[in-house]
Design a protein around this motif. Structure first.
Motif, PDB file in Angstrom:
ATOM      1  N   TYR A 211       0.504  -1.320   0.325  1.00 44.69           N
ATOM      2  CA  TYR A 211      -0.197  -0.067  -0.303  1.00 44.69           C
ATOM      3  C   TYR A 211       1.022   1.627  -0.024  1.00 44.69           C
ATOM      4  CZ  TYR A 211       0.976   0.532   4.902  1.00 44.69           C
ATOM      5  OH  TYR A 211       1.444   0.193   6.385  1.00 44.69           O
ATOM      6  N   VAL A 212       0.294   1.955  -0.360  1.00 41.82           N
ATOM      7  CA  VAL A 212       1.188   3.408  -0.159  1.00 41.82           C
ATOM      8  C   VAL A 212       0.545   4.418   0.335  1.00 41.82           C
ATOM      9  CG1 VAL A 212       1.807   2.778  -2.610  1.00 41.82           C
ATOM     10  CG2 VAL A 212      -0.329   4.374  -2.200  1.00 41.82           C
ATOM     11  N   GLN A 213       0.981   5.510   1.131  1.00 46.36           N
ATOM     12  CA  GLN A 213       0.592   7.008   1.852  1.00 46.36           C
ATOM     13  C   GLN A 213       1.459   8.179   1.883  1.00 46.36           C
ATOM     14  OE1 GLN A 213       1.477   6.144   6.440  1.00 46.36           O
ATOM     15  NE2 GLN A 213       0.339   6.979   6.734  1.00 46.36           N
ATOM     16  N   ALA A 214       1.046   9.173   1.876  1.00 43.58           N
ATOM     17  CA  ALA A 214       1.468  10.845   0.813  1.00 43.58           C
ATOM     18  C   ALA A 214       1.786  10.726   2.555  1.00 43.58           C
ATOM     19  CB  ALA A 214       0.614  11.534   0.598  1.00 43.58           C
ATOM     20  N   THR A 215       3.124  11.709   2.087  1.00 40.32           N
ATOM     21  CA  THR A 215       3.710  12.364   3.506  1.00 40.32           C
ATOM     22  C   THR A 215       3.809  14.453   3.009  1.00 40.32           C
ATOM     23  OG1 THR A 215       4.506  10.931   4.095  1.00 40.32           O
ATOM     24  CG2 THR A 215       4.982  13.096   5.143  1.00 40.32           C
ATOM     25  N   ILE A 216       3.613  14.938   4.206  1.00 43.46           N
ATOM     26  CA  ILE A 216       3.728  16.742   3.466  1.00 43.46           C
ATOM     27  C   ILE A 216       4.771  16.913   4.239  1.00 43.46           C
ATOM     28  CG2 ILE A 216       2.889  19.007   3.137  1.00 43.46           C
ATOM     29  CD1 ILE A 216       1.154  16.742   1.420  1.00 43.46           C
ATOM     30  N   LEU A 217       6.246  16.819   4.052  1.00 43.84           N
ATOM     31  CA  LEU A 217       6.768  17.258   4.229  1.00 43.84           C
ATOM     32  C   LEU A 217       7.671  18.733   5.579  1.00 43.84           C
ATOM     33  CD1 LEU A 217       9.251  15.518   0.704  1.00 43.84           C
ATOM     34  CD2 LEU A 217       8.224  14.768   3.556  1.00 43.84           C
ATOM     35  N   SER A 218       6.801  19.084   4.956  1.00 42.32           N
ATOM     36  CA  SER A 218       6.816  20.404   5.875  1.00 42.32           C
ATOM     37  C   SER A 218       6.333  20.334   6.715  1.00 42.32           C
ATOM     38  CB  SER A 218       7.034  21.705   4.768  1.00 42.32           C
ATOM     39  OG  SER A 218       5.099  21.813   4.411  1.00 42.32           O
ATOM     40  N   ARG A 219       5.282  19.692   7.215  1.00 38.08           N
ATOM     41  CA  ARG A 219       4.458  19.760   8.051  1.00 38.08           C
ATOM     42  C   ARG A 219       4.714  19.182   9.760  1.00 38.08           C
ATOM     43  NH1 ARG A 219      -1.863  17.969   6.147  1.00 38.08           N
ATOM     44  NH2 ARG A 219      -2.318  20.038   4.673  1.00 38.08           N
ATOM     45  N   THR A 220       4.622  19.598   9.985  1.00 36.92           N
ATOM     46  CA  THR A 220       5.251  18.953  11.828  1.00 36.92           C
ATOM     47  C   THR A 220       3.386  18.398  12.783  1.00 36.92           C
ATOM     48  OG1 THR A 220       4.225  21.122  13.240  1.00 36.92           O
ATOM     49  CG2 THR A 220       6.912  20.725  12.550  1.00 36.92           C
ATOM     50  N   GLU A 221       2.529  18.690  12.000  1.00 32.36           N
ATOM     51  CA  GLU A 221       1.317  17.815  12.370  1.00 32.36           C
ATOM     52  C   GLU A 221       0.219  16.879  11.306  1.00 32.36           C
ATOM     53  OE1 GLU A 221      -0.537  20.155  14.606  1.00 32.36           O
ATOM     54  OE2 GLU A 221       0.157  20.409  17.142  1.00 32.36           O
ATOM     55  N   ASN A 222      -0.151  16.573  11.019  1.00 32.50           N
ATOM     56  CA  ASN A 222      -1.251  16.282  10.452  1.00 32.50           C
ATOM     57  C   ASN A 222      -0.246  15.457   8.687  1.00 32.50           C
ATOM     58  OD1 ASN A 222      -3.476  16.160  11.648  1.00 32.50           O
ATOM     59  ND2 ASN A 222      -3.548  18.041  10.778  1.00 32.50           N
ATOM     60  N   ARG A 223       0.830  15.462   9.006  1.00 33.68           N
ATOM     61  CA  ARG A 223       2.048  15.185   8.119  1.00 33.68           C
ATOM     62  C   ARG A 223       1.644  14.312   7.204  1.00 33.68           C
ATOM     63  NH1 ARG A 223       6.697  13.450   8.710  1.00 33.68           N
ATOM     64  NH2 ARG A 223       7.362  15.507   7.079  1.00 33.68           N
ATOM     65  N   LYS A 224       0.735  12.357   7.844  1.00 34.15           N
ATOM     66  CA  LYS A 224       0.410  11.247   6.991  1.00 34.15           C
ATOM     67  C   LYS A 224      -1.243  11.405   6.896  1.00 34.15           C
ATOM     68  CE  LYS A 224       4.197   9.081   8.279  1.00 34.15           C
ATOM     69  NZ  LYS A 224       4.814   8.596   7.207  1.00 34.15           N
ATOM     70  N   SER A 225      -1.354  11.442   5.137  1.00 36.53           N
ATOM     71  CA  SER A 225      -2.540  10.928   4.239  1.00 36.53           C
ATOM     72  C   SER A 225      -2.882   9.331   5.110  1.00 36.53           C
ATOM     73  CB  SER A 225      -2.427  10.664   2.624  1.00 36.53           C
ATOM     74  OG  SER A 225      -2.220   9.801   2.658  1.00 36.53           O
ATOM     75  N   GLU A 226      -4.363   9.524   4.869  1.00 32.81           N
ATOM     76  CA  GLU A 226      -5.118   7.881   4.836  1.00 32.81           C
ATOM     77  C   GLU A 226      -3.858   7.351   4.274  1.00 32.81           C
ATOM     78  OE1 GLU A 226      -8.966   7.333   4.773  1.00 32.81           O
ATOM     79  OE2 GLU A 226      -9.271   9.554   3.551  1.00 32.81           O
ATOM     80  N   LYS A 227      -4.137   5.659   4.814  1.00 41.09           N
ATOM     81  CA  LYS A 227      -3.306   4.301   3.945  1.00 41.09           C
ATOM     82  C   LYS A 227      -4.249   4.059   2.321  1.00 41.09           C
ATOM     83  CE  LYS A 227      -1.304   2.386   7.684  1.00 41.09           C
ATOM     84  NZ  LYS A 227      -1.291   1.470   8.534  1.00 41.09           N
ATOM     85  N   SER A 228      -3.535   3.454   1.349  1.00 40.98           N
ATOM     86  CA  SER A 228      -4.548   3.329   0.349  1.00 40.98           C
ATOM     87  C   SER A 228      -4.828   1.944   1.040  1.00 40.98           C
ATOM     88  CB  SER A 228      -2.916   3.664  -0.920  1.00 40.98           C
ATOM     89  OG  SER A 228      -2.632   1.954  -1.176  1.00 40.98           O
TER      90      SER A 228
END
Length: 289
Positions: A211-228
């Protein structure tokens, strides 16, 4: 006469008191919004609050640090408002005022007097949640697994009316992680990329799940998405791709050898036939006198 004057004076005072205590046509008695929250996924943003209005309505005003106040959901009987298109500058810092007012108010000269509540600040780029990415395509060939990820779409559009994806907004700040493991195994591996394509080396002849998961690198909170959703490969034992390259070479060499032997056998058979025919012809020839 004195009694009558006193009674008249008391009546006037009572009327004045009742006038002061009558329900106000102004707004000081209207309740204001509480528990104000921003609910946002992939930049689709809803402003929510309590209580639901009864005998009054709400109007929402929104401004950013870099933008002026704008009204939306004017005189709404709901306790929520879709503010997505007021937040197009995703890196701006937004604040909302939720005004309480009398329904169908014709006179708008007293907006400054309307009671209102102030929302927490909201930065879409930093706070919107990232939804589940999709696996667009995958294939397994011998010892290689290729996975292509599809970016979640946002409500915002390009000039050609096509929807922008989260990649269009986050660009290189968006990273994907692929988690993969042998089917029916608990050992999990991972690999990261800032593109949408993964290519990983795997064991030949084994099925894999991932499965894949997105990450927003600049964030300190809520960095990761839901899992595919999990996906798994399924090897076809009859597929040519599942044969070892060495095996294919051996099979090809054997086929060529068999073909050569067949040609040699045909040539020998042909020569033998000709020799037999010549011998028979000589045997039947008349003797010279």
């Amino acid at each position: 006469m004195a009694t009558s004057a006193a009674s008249g004076s008391q009546a006037v005072l009572l009327c004045a008191l009742l006038f002061q205590l009558r329900p106000s046509s102004g707004n000081t008695i209207l309740p204001t919004a509480v528990n104000i929250t921003w609910s946002s996924i992939n930049f689709k943003t809803i402003l929510e609050w309590e209580p639901k209005p009864a005998n009054f309505v709400y109007t929402v005003e929104i401004a950013g640090a870099l933008s002026d106040w704008k009204k939306t959901c004017v005189q709404s009987a709901q306790a929520e408002c879709d503010v997505t298109y007021q937040l197009k500058n995703t890196k701006d810092i937004y604040t909302a005022h939720i005004l309480s007012e009398v329904p169908l108010r014709d006179n708008i000269d007293f907006d400054d007097e309307l009671p209102y509540a102030v929302s927490p600040t909201f930065i879409p780029y930093a706070q919107t949640l990232i939804g589940r990415p999709a696996i667009k395509h995958f294939e397994q060939k011998r010892d290689s697994l290729k996975v292509v990820v599809e970016d979640p779409l946002t409500p915002y559009r390009f000039r050609n009316s096509s929807f922008k994806s989260i990649r269009d907004i986050f660009t290189d700040d968006l990273e994907y992680t692929l988690y993969y493991w042998k089917d029916k195994s608990t050992g999990r591996k991972e690999i990261k990329t800032r593109s949408n394509v993964f290519k990983v080396s795997i064991d030949k002849g084994k099925n894999y799940c991932f499965y894949v998961q997105a990450t927003i690198l600049s964030r300190t909170e809520n960095r990761k998405s839901e899992k595919s959703f999990d996906r798994c490969t399924k090897i076809d034992p009859d597929s040519e791709d599942d044969y070892e390259p060495e095996g294919i070479i051996v099979i090809g060499a054997a086929a060529v050898g068999i073909f050569i032997l067949f040609i040699i056998a045909c040539v020998i058979a042909c020569k033998c036939k000709k020799l037999k025919a010549a011998a028979k012809e000589k045997e039947n020839a008349p003797l010279n006198a």
